[in-house]
Design an enzyme around this catalytic site. Structure first.
Site: not given
Length: 224
Positions: A141, A149
């Site tokens: 992201h 992440c």
């Protein structure tokens, strides 16, 4: 005290409404990113892509397959945000980024992410589940902050997301994502023999060798 709390609540609601009213629609985000990428990366739109991540180096490689079917690294990004260290993710909340062989599908794309744009890598895969590993929503992201992440900055995710999305629009069924703890040379593997993760890393090692020797994605069998 109650009046102060109520005032804070009203202010928060007004701020949220303002953000929602002025935030770009998800389709606008994707199209705006596409237009910004057109000049520099347009020739690669629609070509198959493959992602390889080396956690120790905080390196995110975006590979592209050209018309002659030869794969090459189009660009290597520095991962802006990633928590944990080398070693696989094993449980929800352990703040580790995973290692292994994953795939992104069209349904994995999230143009509405609060981190600008994002896509889900597909953790846990079949192998992870067989080992009892848990966790969910492991994303690539935007932004520079991440827990578990891979944060690539807003500018970085616009490039990555656009090329992945264009590959899907051209007919790709999935995009391979291969995540390694370090550059898995034979010498480095020897040094890691005493590591508690060594057996798992032996499972990943053929994938690293395949890409290094053949310059193409490893045809993994661990997913979905």
């Amino acid at each position: 005290m109650r009046l102060r709390w109520a005032g804070c609540l009203i202010l928060s609601i007004l701020i949220l409404l303002f953000i929602m009213q002025h935030a770009p629609e998800s389709s606008d985000r994707v199209e705006n990113a596409r237009q910004r990428m057109q000049a520099g990366l347009g020739e690669h739109f629609g070509k198959p892509v493959f992602i390889r991540i080396i956690k120790e180096d905080a390196a995110f490689e975006l590979w592209v397959q050209e018309r002659n079917e030869i794969w090459h690294i189009l660009k290597t990004y520095s991962i802006a945000g990633m928590s944990g260290g080398i070693g696989p993710k094993t449980a929800e909340g352990d703040k580790q980024a995973p290692e292994g062989f994953y795939r992104v599908y069209p349904r994995s794309m999230n143009p509405r992410s609060k981190f600008h744009l994002a896509f889900n890598i597909g953790y846990p895969n079949r192998y992870d589940r067989e080992l009892g590993r848990t966790g969910s929503f492991i994303m690539v992201h935007g932004s520079i902050w991440s827990v578990g992440c891979f944060a690539m900055t807003d500018a970085g995710i616009e490039e990555i997301y656009t090329l992945v999305n264009e590959a899907f629009k051209a007919g790709a069924e999935s995009v391979p994502v291969q995540i390694y703890p370090f550059r898995m040379s034979a010498e480095r593997m020897k040094k890691e023999k005493g590591n508690t993760h060594y057996a798992f890393w032996q499972h990943l090692h053929p994938g690293w060798q395949h890409t290094e020797n053949r310059q193409e994605p490893y045809p993994d069998t661990d997913t979905p």
